[in-house]
Write a protein that holds these residues in place. Structure first.
Motif, PDB file in Angstrom:
ATOM      1  N   ARG A 104       0.832  -1.220   0.000  1.00  0.00           N
ATOM      2  CA  ARG A 104       0.000   0.000   0.000  1.00  0.00           C
ATOM      3  C   ARG A 104       0.861   1.263   0.000  1.00  0.00           C
ATOM      4  N   THR A 105       2.078   1.155   0.466  1.00  0.00           N
ATOM      5  CA  THR A 105       2.948   2.327   0.577  1.00  0.00           C
ATOM      6  C   THR A 105       4.086   2.322  -0.436  1.00  0.00           C
ATOM      7  N   TRP A 106       4.365   1.172  -0.995  1.00  0.00           N
ATOM      8  CA  TRP A 106       5.486   0.976  -1.914  1.00  0.00           C
ATOM      9  C   TRP A 106       6.832   1.219  -1.231  1.00  0.00           C
ATOM     10  N   ILE A 107       6.855   1.113   0.072  1.00  0.00           N
ATOM     11  CA  ILE A 107       8.115   1.182   0.807  1.00  0.00           C
ATOM     12  C   ILE A 107       8.779  -0.184   0.740  1.00  0.00           C
ATOM     13  N   THR A 108      10.061  -0.202   0.413  1.00  0.00           N
ATOM     14  CA  THR A 108      10.775  -1.465   0.265  1.00  0.00           C
ATOM     15  C   THR A 108      11.640  -1.755   1.481  1.00  0.00           C
ATOM     16  N   PHE A 109      11.894  -3.047   1.719  1.00  0.00           N
ATOM     17  CA  PHE A 109      12.582  -3.471   2.924  1.00  0.00           C
ATOM     18  C   PHE A 109      13.783  -4.355   2.639  1.00  0.00           C
ATOM     19  N   THR A 110      14.157  -4.461   1.384  1.00  0.00           N
ATOM     20  CA  THR A 110      15.352  -5.219   1.032  1.00  0.00           C
ATOM     21  C   THR A 110      16.214  -4.373   0.098  1.00  0.00           C
ATOM     22  N   PRO A 111      17.508  -4.565   0.150  1.00  0.00           N
ATOM     23  CA  PRO A 111      18.377  -3.804  -0.764  1.00  0.00           C
ATOM     24  C   PRO A 111      18.123  -4.224  -2.205  1.00  0.00           C
ATOM     25  N   TRP A 112      18.360  -3.317  -3.108  1.00  0.00           N
ATOM     26  CA  TRP A 112      18.181  -3.632  -4.524  1.00  0.00           C
ATOM     27  C   TRP A 112      19.249  -4.614  -4.979  1.00  0.00           C
ATOM     28  N   GLY A 113      18.792  -5.621  -5.732  1.00  0.00           N
ATOM     29  CA  GLY A 113      19.723  -6.561  -6.328  1.00  0.00           C
ATOM     30  C   GLY A 113      20.159  -6.070  -7.696  1.00  0.00           C
ATOM     31  N   GLN A 114      20.657  -6.994  -8.488  1.00  0.00           N
ATOM     32  CA  GLN A 114      21.124  -6.623  -9.823  1.00  0.00           C
ATOM     33  C   GLN A 114      19.987  -6.427 -10.801  1.00  0.00           C
ATOM     34  N   GLY A 115      18.834  -6.990 -10.468  1.00  0.00           N
ATOM     35  CA  GLY A 115      17.714  -6.888 -11.389  1.00  0.00           C
ATOM     36  C   GLY A 115      17.889  -7.803 -12.580  1.00  0.00           C
ATOM     37  N   THR A 116      16.898  -7.785 -13.434  1.00  0.00           N
ATOM     38  CA  THR A 116      16.955  -8.597 -14.645  1.00  0.00           C
ATOM     39  C   THR A 116      16.513  -7.726 -15.820  1.00  0.00           C
ATOM     40  N   GLN A 117      17.288  -7.765 -16.885  1.00  0.00           N
ATOM     41  CA  GLN A 117      17.057  -6.891 -18.031  1.00  0.00           C
ATOM     42  C   GLN A 117      15.940  -7.436 -18.909  1.00  0.00           C
ATOM     43  N   VAL A 118      15.008  -6.549 -19.242  1.00  0.00           N
ATOM     44  CA  VAL A 118      13.956  -6.861 -20.207  1.00  0.00           C
ATOM     45  C   VAL A 118      14.103  -5.880 -21.363  1.00  0.00           C
ATOM     46  N   THR A 119      14.242  -6.422 -22.553  1.00  0.00           N
ATOM     47  CA  THR A 119      14.369  -5.585 -23.737  1.00  0.00           C
ATOM     48  C   THR A 119      13.305  -5.992 -24.741  1.00  0.00           C
ATOM     49  N   VAL A 120      12.493  -5.028 -25.137  1.00  0.00           N
ATOM     50  CA  VAL A 120      11.427  -5.292 -26.098  1.00  0.00           C
ATOM     51  C   VAL A 120      11.766  -4.542 -27.382  1.00  0.00           C
ATOM     52  N   SER A 121      11.965  -5.297 -28.429  1.00  0.00           N
ATOM     53  CA  SER A 121      12.333  -4.677 -29.708  1.00  0.00           C
ATOM     54  C   SER A 121      11.079  -4.362 -30.514  1.00  0.00           C
ATOM     55  N   SER A 122      11.162  -3.293 -31.276  1.00  0.00           N
ATOM     56  CA  SER A 122      10.001  -2.884 -32.076  1.00  0.00           C
ATOM     57  C   SER A 122      10.037  -3.508 -33.451  1.00  0.00           C
TER      58      SER A 122
END
Length: 122
Positions: A104-122
């Motif tokens: 409800r608040t969008w407050i996060t409680f864990t450190p950011w990781g590396q994430g995962t790349q999403v690439t959408v080509s046109s």
């Protein structure tokens, strides 16, 4: 507590991807798992969050365009949340992150990781 994202890749417009977020050491029902994304040159924004207690999902106002295309599901036994992304558009391109989140608040409680790349080509 930490989370690990996976499942990104390169896809054409209109394609689909499923991202996974696995949480370790997270047992609370008071929070959820939120997905965020950061497009090139832009700030990170919330996308969608699923509550641990009741499974309700919340879409961030800033990501209203994903409603009807992005859905969340979870496998509690695996402590994993899945982000199913359909009908992908070039504007969905970015690095996707997950985090333990107050939906409800969008407050996060864990450190950011590396994430995962999403690439959408046109």
């Amino acid at each position: 507590e930490h989370v690990v994202e996976s499942g990104g890749g390169l896809v054409q417009t209109g394609g689909s991807l499923r991202l996974s977020c696995t949480a370790s050491g997270f047992t609370s029902d008071f929070y959820g798992i939120g997905w965020f994304r950061q497009a090139p040159g832009k700030e990170r924004e919330g996308v969608v969050c699923i509550n641990s207690s009741d499974g309700n999902t919340y879409y961030a106002e800033s990501a209203a365009s994903v409603k009807g295309r992005f859905t969340l599901s979870r496998d509690s036994a695996k402590n994993t949340v899945y982000l199913q992304m359909n009908d992908l558009k070039p504007e969905d391109t970015g690095v996707y992150y997950c985090a333990i989140t107050g939906c409800r608040t969008w407050i996060t409680f864990t450190p950011w990781g590396q994430g995962t790349q999403v690439t959408v080509s046109s």
